[in-house]
Design an enzyme around this catalytic site. Structure first.
Site, short mmCIF file in Angstrom:
data_model
loop_
_atom_site.label_atom_id
_atom_site.label_comp_id
_atom_site.label_asym_id
_atom_site.label_seq_id
_atom_site.Cartn_x
_atom_site.Cartn_y
_atom_site.Cartn_z
N GLU A 112 0.82 -1.21 0.00
CA GLU A 112 0.00 0.00 0.00
C GLU A 112 0.86 1.26 0.00
O GLU A 112 0.59 2.21 -0.74
CB GLU A 112 -0.93 -0.02 1.22
CG GLU A 112 -1.68 1.28 1.47
CD GLU A 112 -2.64 1.68 0.37
OE1 GLU A 112 -3.14 2.81 0.38
OE2 GLU A 112 -2.89 0.84 -0.53
N HIS A 115 2.59 1.90 -3.30
CA HIS A 115 1.61 2.46 -4.24
C HIS A 115 1.47 3.97 -4.03
O HIS A 115 1.40 4.74 -4.99
CB HIS A 115 0.27 1.76 -4.06
CG HIS A 115 -0.84 2.31 -4.91
ND1 HIS A 115 -0.78 2.30 -6.29
CD2 HIS A 115 -2.02 2.90 -4.59
CE1 HIS A 115 -1.87 2.85 -6.78
NE2 HIS A 115 -2.63 3.23 -5.77
N HIS A 180 -11.97 5.90 -8.39
CA HIS A 180 -10.51 5.99 -8.35
C HIS A 180 -9.90 5.31 -9.58
O HIS A 180 -8.98 5.84 -10.22
CB HIS A 180 -10.00 5.33 -7.07
CG HIS A 180 -8.54 5.51 -6.82
ND1 HIS A 180 -7.92 6.74 -6.84
CD2 HIS A 180 -7.56 4.62 -6.53
CE1 HIS A 180 -6.63 6.61 -6.57
NE2 HIS A 180 -6.38 5.33 -6.40
N HIS A 286 -21.47 -7.66 -16.28
CA HIS A 286 -20.16 -7.36 -16.87
C HIS A 286 -19.80 -8.38 -17.95
O HIS A 286 -19.33 -8.02 -19.03
CB HIS A 286 -19.09 -7.36 -15.78
CG HIS A 286 -17.70 -7.18 -16.29
ND1 HIS A 286 -17.27 -6.03 -16.93
CD2 HIS A 286 -16.62 -8.00 -16.26
CE1 HIS A 286 -16.01 -6.14 -17.26
NE2 HIS A 286 -15.57 -7.33 -16.87
N HIS A 344 -5.65 -8.26 -16.99
CA HIS A 344 -6.97 -7.83 -17.46
C HIS A 344 -7.13 -6.32 -17.29
O HIS A 344 -7.63 -5.64 -18.19
CB HIS A 344 -8.05 -8.58 -16.67
CG HIS A 344 -9.39 -8.57 -17.32
ND1 HIS A 344 -9.61 -9.07 -18.59
CD2 HIS A 344 -10.60 -8.12 -16.89
CE1 HIS A 344 -10.89 -8.94 -18.91
NE2 HIS A 344 -11.50 -8.35 -17.90
#
Length: 387
Positions: A112, A115, A180, A286, A344
């Protein structure tokens, strides 16, 4: 932990300094590599460099989400009030002891925080791009590009950072996490549009129908990315197993509570536990929409192959569409492998880049009387619309 504790700004200068140090590495390389290049070429190179690192940041953001590291440090911008997990060891160990497989572990805390460091570094690069563009406009108004674009991009990335903070402090609120992601994708498109146009580009005439097809593909792709983000943020990837059927049926029980936008993770608007059928519906929508989007992408890519000068973009579009199909199926058939899941997200981001590039270098065949612009012809964001 109180709401005030979640926004502990004490380590913000240290986090910013770390991001600045990370940004200095690519900035130093850029300065040395393009020290003799014209100003427009230097700005274009910096934009492409920032674009590349933003793409990497999106991939790392997907890795952070998929490894359940989004709450590895449950406050912002630091980690339990420290700039690094090293200073938060006591808090992390206590949380990990209480819940060994929970959201807070030493590994997840580092994922985290890395990032966040990378995101700060990208922000520094975008700020540098804006400052250099304004400086170039001041020194040579006739030749400088319009600084409004990098300025808008800077505002965009600041808003993106705000959503990143809310992602943590609102405990992975699905709507915030999805926004986000979408703002990250939008940042890619903004940087790609500027990279194409900073120092001149070659435009190609396409039929008005193909131009509309490119816009349709871009719009549908963004919608599909939003649906995919909704699947991921609601942890609904494995809610619809099997292929081509879903949980042994062609049409599962549909429960639309999962598409209520403003609700906590795993809960309905009323605060009850979200039923599994709602997760299945999120996944099924989806998956079903993917076939329509894939069809449009393949059709547009096939048509682009017939446009001289745009064959490489066409091949990239078709290849990425195939990659998306393969990685999407792998997530279902192979029980959500991490590599396929990250790819993906990367494939979707790359598709946005390719379509943005195609929109920027194409023009309706009947809109310009003159033939194709030369590759070296000077052009700027002042003189042409975004796409």
């Amino acid at each position: 932990m109180s709401t005030l504790d979640l926004y502990n700004l004490n380590p913000i200068l240290q986090v910013m300094a770390t991001g600045l140090a990370l940004a200095l590495l690519p900035l130093s390389w850029w300065v040395w590599r393009h020290r003799h290049a014209p100003a427009g070429r230097r700005l274009q190179a910096l934009t492409i460099l920032t674009l590349f690192l933003t793409f990497d940041l999106i991939l790392f953001g997907a890795f952070t989400r998929l490894t359940d590291s989004g709450l590895g440090c449950p406050d912002w911008p630091g980690c339990y009030g420290s700039a690094t997990p090293v200073g938060a060891q006591v808090h992390i160990e206590a949380a990990q002891s209480a819940m060994p497989t929970g959201p807070v572990t030493h590994g997840k805390a580092w994922v985290e925080m890395v990032h966040r460091y990378l995101a700060t570094g990208v922000g520094v690069l975008i700020m540098s791009l804006g400052m250099m563009t304004w400086n170039q406009r001041r020194r040579d108004p006739a030749q400088a590009v319009n600084p409004a674009w990098p300025t808008f991009t800077l505002l965009w990335v600041c808003l993106q950072g705000a959503f990143g903070a809310l992602t943590v402090t609102m405990k992975l609120f699905p709507a915030i996490v999805t926004l986000h992601l979408l703002f990250g994708i939008g940042l890619l498109a903004l940087l790609a549009a500027q990279a194409v146009r900073y120092d001149g580009w070659q435009s190609f005439a396409v039929s008005p129908a193909l131009r509309r097809g490119l816009w349709l593909a871009f719009g549908l792709l963004c919608l599909q990315i939003a649906l995919g983000g909704w699947v991921s943020t609601n942890y609904a990837v494995l809610a619809c197993t099997g292929f081509p059927s879903c949980n042994g049926t062609w049409l599962p029980e549909l429960n639309w509570q999962g598409f209520a936008l403003w609700r906590d993770l795993g809960h309905t608007v009323e605060g009850q536990i979200l039923p599994f059928s709602a997760l299945t519906t999120i996944h099924f929508v989806h998956r079903s929409a993917a076939w329509g989007v894939l069809t449009v992408l393949v059709f547009v890519g096939w048509r682009l192959r017939q446009v001289p000068g745009m064959q490489r973009l066409a091949h990239a579009l078709l290849t990425l569409a195939a990659l998306q199909l393969a990685t999407g199926l792998s997530n279902v058939v192979l029980d959500w492998p991490l590599v396929a899941a990250v790819l993906h997200t990367g494939g979707a981001s790359a598709l946005v880049l390719v379509l943005t590039w195609a929109l920027c270098i194409s023009r309706p065949a009947n809109s310009v009387d003159s033939p194709r612009h030369g590759a070296g012809e000077r052009s700027s964001l002042d003189s042409r619309p975004a796409a």
